[in-house]
Enzyme design. Structure first.
Site, PDB file in Angstrom:
ATOM      1  CG  LEU A 165      -2.058  -0.978   1.226  1.00 24.84           C
ATOM      2  CD1 LEU A 165      -2.704  -1.032   2.595  1.00 24.84           C
ATOM      3  CD2 LEU A 165      -3.090  -0.596   0.180  1.00 24.84           C
ATOM      4  CB  THR A 202      -2.320   4.241   2.702  1.00 28.77           C
ATOM      5  OG1 THR A 202      -3.146   3.078   2.737  1.00 28.77           O
ATOM      6  CG2 THR A 202      -0.900   3.834   2.348  1.00 28.77           C
ATOM      7  CD  GLU A 206       3.301   4.255   4.523  1.00 31.49           C
ATOM      8  OE1 GLU A 206       4.388   4.378   5.110  1.00 31.49           O
ATOM      9  OE2 GLU A 206       2.728   3.159   4.389  1.00 31.49           O
ATOM     10  CG  HIS A 209       6.064   5.009   9.215  1.00 29.35           C
ATOM     11  ND1 HIS A 209       6.269   4.451  10.454  1.00 29.35           N
ATOM     12  CD2 HIS A 209       5.339   4.100   8.507  1.00 29.35           C
ATOM     13  CE1 HIS A 209       5.679   3.253  10.488  1.00 29.35           C
ATOM     14  NE2 HIS A 209       5.101   3.028   9.322  1.00 29.35           N
ATOM     15  CG  HIS A 215       4.677  -0.243  12.258  1.00 31.33           C
ATOM     16  ND1 HIS A 215       5.650  -0.857  11.492  1.00 31.33           N
ATOM     17  CD2 HIS A 215       3.869   0.424  11.389  1.00 31.33           C
ATOM     18  CE1 HIS A 215       5.429  -0.566  10.211  1.00 31.33           C
ATOM     19  NE2 HIS A 215       4.360   0.212  10.127  1.00 31.33           N
ATOM     20  CG  ASP A 228       4.714   2.873  20.377  1.00 31.35           C
ATOM     21  OD1 ASP A 228       5.159   2.899  21.550  1.00 31.35           O
ATOM     22  OD2 ASP A 228       3.523   3.109  20.104  1.00 31.35           O
ATOM     23  CB  VAL A 230       4.478   6.444  21.931  1.00 35.23           C
ATOM     24  CG1 VAL A 230       3.249   7.183  22.398  1.00 35.23           C
ATOM     25  CG2 VAL A 230       5.121   7.149  20.739  1.00 35.23           C
ATOM     26  CB  THR A 233       0.728   3.388  22.160  1.00 35.75           C
ATOM     27  OG1 THR A 233       2.148   3.279  22.320  1.00 35.75           O
ATOM     28  CG2 THR A 233       0.408   4.641  21.357  1.00 35.75           C
ATOM     29  CG  ASP A 269      -7.852   3.362   4.682  1.00 36.06           C
ATOM     30  OD1 ASP A 269      -6.834   2.736   5.054  1.00 36.06           O
ATOM     31  OD2 ASP A 269      -7.859   4.130   3.695  1.00 36.06           O
TER      32      ASP A 269
END
Lengths: 301, 108
Positions: A165, A202, A206, A209, A215, A228, A230, A233, A269
């Site tokens: 993707l 998508t 991206e 990132h 991720h 990640d 963070v 999360t 999505d």
């Protein structure tokens, strides 16, 4: 993790064609590994110091449409739909944030980032499908070169091969390949965008990132040891796909389980609707540090 | 040791939505494939080398390179470099079906 040692040198070289961008850069460019370390140190310090908010940051965005079949030459309307989605998602004005399990509503963040479309380039190519070797990012290989990567987001739209993707480049990589790539059937929310990747997420993933987000499961396969970087999360095993139902538990993260509604998971999505405050802080650190050229450009525009 | 069929030696993408009854379905990477967020894959090469491909930190596939052998007919054993095998990566497969367009593997 990736491994390239203990093989005949020829075998390693031969395999470089299939090497991932991030890993290829780490293996072949010592400067990239050093830059990534410095960026993580900076990001860690920035999170600890809790600097004042940056306020709204608008990122000038250039979309490069690279096509070999007419349907891949996506319309200006489809490009506009993608920019609108990015703006909704990074400002938490997406209406579907309403599907959030209530437990995560308090950490869902307005990242205070917007995107302003400044140009659309259109390039006809002989390449039927691009790989992740960055061919689409250079005119020499059938794509188109990026523009002003220190002050702009470059977003290439093309046919990607292998059912992929999209893919991105973290801060700290080479300027000549900086930006994100999205396949034309997962771009925007009209025209060629096809379910279940037809809401423009998508690109949201991206660009996450590109602003240094990892991720949500920590990139350690299905293990529980990855991070990640963070704090807000939940620890999570591997990626989630499709449209999971709450709660989906892994890695002792009951009762609320995986935050599969996060843009940095691998769900459809329609299932991903939020960044967290911690992710927003990490993106802000990227803007203060390795992507500070964007701030400087915003200040003078 | 028996040599696996030549059709095996290419890059295959895991089309997990076609998996059934514990058998994993792979399609050739160079054919049109339905897009998906995060596909893994396998690439076998003559001479005993394979790559296990999985989505990397920026979504481009990451290759773990190891060695294959064929301990029995229709069996492939996979050896990974030290510390390189992801926890869920199979160490062997039974070849259930192999054609130019389709590879079906059962983890063993």
């Amino acid at each position: 993790m990736a491994f390239t040692g203990r093989l005949a040198p020829g075998a390693v070289r031969e395999w470089c064609g299939t090497m991932p961008v991030h890993r290829r850069l780490l293996d072949t460019d010592p400067g990239y590994a050093r830059a990534r370390e410095e960026i993580e140190t900076f990001t860690f310090d920035a999170a600890r110091e809790e600097p004042p908010p940056l306020g709204l940051v608008t990122i000038p965005t250039i979309v490069h449409v690279v096509w070999s079949r007419p349907e891949q030459n996506v319309t200006d309307e489809q490009v506009a739909s993608q920019i609108e989605t990015l703006n909704r998602d990074f400002r938490k004005t997406n209406e579907d944030v309403a599907i959030l399990p209530p437990v995560w509503a308090p950490v869902a963040a307005d990242a205070d980032i917007e995107f302003a479309l400044v140009d659309v380039t259109r390039t006809r190519t002989e390449v039927a499908a691009f790989d992740t070797d960055d061919g689409v990012k250079s005119a020499r290989t059938g794509g188109v070169d990026p523009v002003s990567t220190d002050t702009h987001l470059n977003l290439w739209v093309c046919q990607l091969g292998g059912g992929l993707l999209g893919y991105a480049q973290f801060p700290g990589g080479p300027a000549e390949t900086d930006g994100v790539v999205v396949t034309y059937t997962a771009f925007g929310s009209t025209g060629t965008a096809a379910a279940p990747f037809d809401l423009g997420r998508t690109s949201t993933h991206e660009v996450g990132h590109w602003l240094n987000l990892r991720h949500i499961w920590g990139d350690d396969g299905d293990g529980c040891g990855g991070s990640d970087f963070v704090d807000d999360t939940p620890n999570q095993g591997g990626p989630n796909y499709g449209r999971p139902t709450y709660p989906k538990v892994s890695c002792n993260n009951a009762p609320h389980g995986d935050m599969f509604v996060n843009y940095m998971d691998y769900t459809d999505d329609a299932a991903m609707v939020m960044f967290t405050r911690g992710q927003a802080a990490r993106m802000a650190a990227a803007l203060r540090g390795p992507r500070s050229g964007l701030l400087a450009a915003a200040a003078t525009s | 040791m028996t040599a696996p069929p030549a059709a095996l030696f290419r890059r295959w993408v895991h089309v997990r939505e076609e998996d059934a009854a514990g058998v994993r379905v792979f399609r050739p990477a160079d054919r049109p494939l339905p897009p998906a967020r995060g596909r893994d894959g396998l690439e076998f090469r003559a001479g005993g080398i394979f790559a296990y491909l999985r989505p990397g930190p920026t979504d481009a596939p990451v290759a773990v390179v190891g060695r294959w052998s064929t301990p029995a007919r229709d069996r492939i054993a996979l050896t990974y470099p030290p510390d390189a095998r992801a926890g869920d990566a199979p160490t062997g497969y039974e070849i259930v079906e192999l054609t130019p367009d389709l590879l079906r593997l059962r983890p063993v």
